[in-house]
Enzyme design. Structure first.
Site, PDB file in Angstrom:
ATOM      1  CD  GLU A 156      -1.331  10.053  -6.200  1.00  0.00           C
ATOM      2  OE1 GLU A 156      -0.260  10.574  -5.834  1.00  0.00           O
ATOM      3  OE2 GLU A 156      -1.906   9.167  -5.549  1.00  0.00           O
ATOM      4  CD  GLU A 333      -1.150   4.844  -6.554  1.00  0.00           C
ATOM      5  OE1 GLU A 333      -0.862   5.323  -5.429  1.00  0.00           O
ATOM      6  OE2 GLU A 333      -0.619   5.226  -7.602  1.00  0.00           O
TER       7      GLU A 333
HETATM    8  C1  FCB Z   1       0.813   7.731  -4.276  1.00  0.00           C
HETATM    9  C2  FCB Z   1       1.675   7.546  -5.510  1.00  0.00           C
HETATM   10  C3  FCB Z   1       2.426   6.255  -5.530  1.00  0.00           C
HETATM   11  C4  FCB Z   1       2.889   5.801  -4.174  1.00  0.00           C
HETATM   12  C5  FCB Z   1       1.812   5.925  -3.132  1.00  0.00           C
HETATM   13  C6  FCB Z   1       2.221   5.523  -1.756  1.00  0.00           C
HETATM   14  O1  FCB Z   1       0.638   9.083  -4.023  1.00  0.00           O
HETATM   15  O2  FCB Z   1       0.896   7.594  -6.677  1.00  0.00           O
HETATM   16  O3  FCB Z   1       3.477   6.406  -6.453  1.00  0.00           O
HETATM   17  O4  FCB Z   1       4.052   6.429  -3.834  1.00  0.00           O
HETATM   18  O5  FCB Z   1       1.341   7.236  -3.094  1.00  0.00           O
END
Ligand code: FCB
Length: 426
Positions: A156, A333
């Site tokens: 990110e 994610e």
């Molecule tokens: C993302 C991050 C991860 C976690 C989630 C909820 O932005 O990559 O580390 O904190 O959010």
């Protein structure tokens, strides 16, 4: 009706070093916490540094196929250009422990935290930061690359730039858009250098050809009032800055506005073997609303403990947005902070239905990793946000899989969403 996913689809979970390991005392986040900027310090976190085998036993029991985790740079390179081989050995054991359990590791090289010495040199504002990062990456691949096939360079990048340098809620707490743009640019170059370094070292050492990705968080930005011109252009601007410019730069081999003036960089183009997508939410935009971590949400919307709107269609839209780049996508994610595990189950099923819809419409989605395997330290919010399929008792360090973990196992075994789950949650 049920939803079957393509054969070979990868199911798994994600974690990151600082959020679970504990005692990462040598990075900028640890300092940030000591300075009182977070709800609480990370301390020993989940003690995953010592308990990783137990966590992987549970992951195996849950039929997890891929575990995405990060290597903590400050452990490997505690002082500039000085390597801690004991820590390298630790991650060797971690990687082996996954392989022994039949779990494929996906290794993130940078997940938010920087060694203190790097922060003191100006971190990502330093024009040498891409080279400095590359040196660390080379060391990791030389020492551990025989055990790694899947790499994520930087997690990110636009969250690093925005939270750390524009909103000032992550270290170093700057509130300066010009700096955020420099950081974004250096992260782009760092990513591209890392991409080539990984492939070069793997070739040189005769390792299996690795697959390397950037991990991009996509937020769906929409006008607060679709009739208001200012709101519409605010949403477009944020979409360009946050979602597109980084990916477009890689696709074109040029630093596109607002990070640059389309200047070509000879080693940037197509530095991806797949794209990692992190998707959580939608945010409504208006010039009259201050930009923050959790923007306004539509009236009556379901929200999570992060204050984020639950917006499953957004994952479909994010995937459709990525289709133009013509690369395979792994959802690296997607998850929810909630104390209501039924809400978690519903969240997963509804998002998977939208992933399935994108696949049907031709997006090459290769996998889905839930954030997170275990409850963990949620950055500035501390430990109160419960993202885990597995509950962690922070007093005893006991782990307990939630019902959602067993639901996820059924999904993995079925390679899709069985009919009863669709009936219950759609
Ligand atoms: C993302 C991050 C991860 C976690 C989630 C909820 O932005 O990559 O580390 O904190 O959010």
């Amino acid at each position: 009706m049920s939803l079957k996913f393509p054969e070979g689809f990868m199911w798994g979970c994600a974690i990151s070093a600082h959020q679970v390991e504990g005692n990462n005392t040598n990075n900028d986040w640890w300092l940030w916490e000591q300075q009182g900027h977070t709800a609480e310090p990370s301390g020993r976190a989940c003690d995953h540094y010592n308990l990783y085998e137990k966590d992987f036993d549970l992951a195996k029991e849950l039929k997890i196929q891929v575990l995405r985790f990060s290597i903590e740079w400050s452990r490997i390179e505690p002082k500039e250009n000085a390597w801690n081989e004991k820590e390298v050995e630790h991650y060797r054991k971690v990687l082996k422990a996954l392989h022994e359990r039949g779990i494929t590791p996906m290794v993130t090289l940078h997940h938010f935290t920087n060694p203190i010495w790097f922060a003191e040199k100006g971190a990502w504002l330093n024009p040498d930061s891409p080279q400095i990062f590359e040196r660390y990456v080379r060391h990791v691949v030389e020492k551990l690359g025989d055990l790694i096939e899947y790499y994520n360079t930087i997690n990110e990048p636009m969250v690093v730039a925005t939270m750390g340098y524009y909103l000032g809620v992550f270290p170093p707490g700057e509130k300066d858009l010009a700096k955020a743009l420099i950081v974004a640019r250096n992260l782009l170059l760092a990513h591209a250098r890392a991409y080539h370094a990984i492939h070069e070292v793997a070739r040189e050492f005769g390792f299996k050809k690795p697959k390397v990705a950037i991990v991009k968080n996509i937020i769906i930005f929409e006008p607060l009032n679709p009739e208001a011109r200012g709101d519409v252009s605010e949403a477009q601007m944020r979409d360009l800055y946050f979602n597109r410019a980084f990916l477009d730069s890689i696709a074109r081999g040029e630093i596109v506005p607002p990070f640059g003036n389309n200047e070509p960089v000879d080693y940037l183009k197509s530095t991806w073997d797949f794209i990692g997508l992190n998707y959580y939410t939608r945010m409504l935009c208006s010039p009259s609303v201050q930009i923050s971590e959790s923007g306004p949400v539509p009236e009556g919307a379901e929200i999570t403990d992060m204050g984020w709107e639950v917006y499953p269609e957004g994952i479909y839209r994010a995937l459709m947005m990525l289709k133009r780049y013509g690369k395979g996508v792994v959802i690296t994610e997607n998850g929810i902070a909630t104390r209501d595990d039924e809400q978690r189950c519903r969240f997963i099923v509804r998002h998977l239905a939208q992933v399935h819809r994108a696949i049907k419409e031709g997006v090459d989605v290769r996998g889905y990793l839930y954030w997170s395997l275990i409850d963990n330290f949620e950055w500035n919010h501390g430990f109160s946000k419960r993202f885990g399929l597995i509950e962690v008792d922070y007093n005893t360090m006991e782990r307990k899989p939630r019902p959602s973990a067993y639901m996820f196992r059924r999904i993995i075994e079925y390679n899709g969403v069985p009919e009863d789950l669709l009936k219950k949650y759609l």
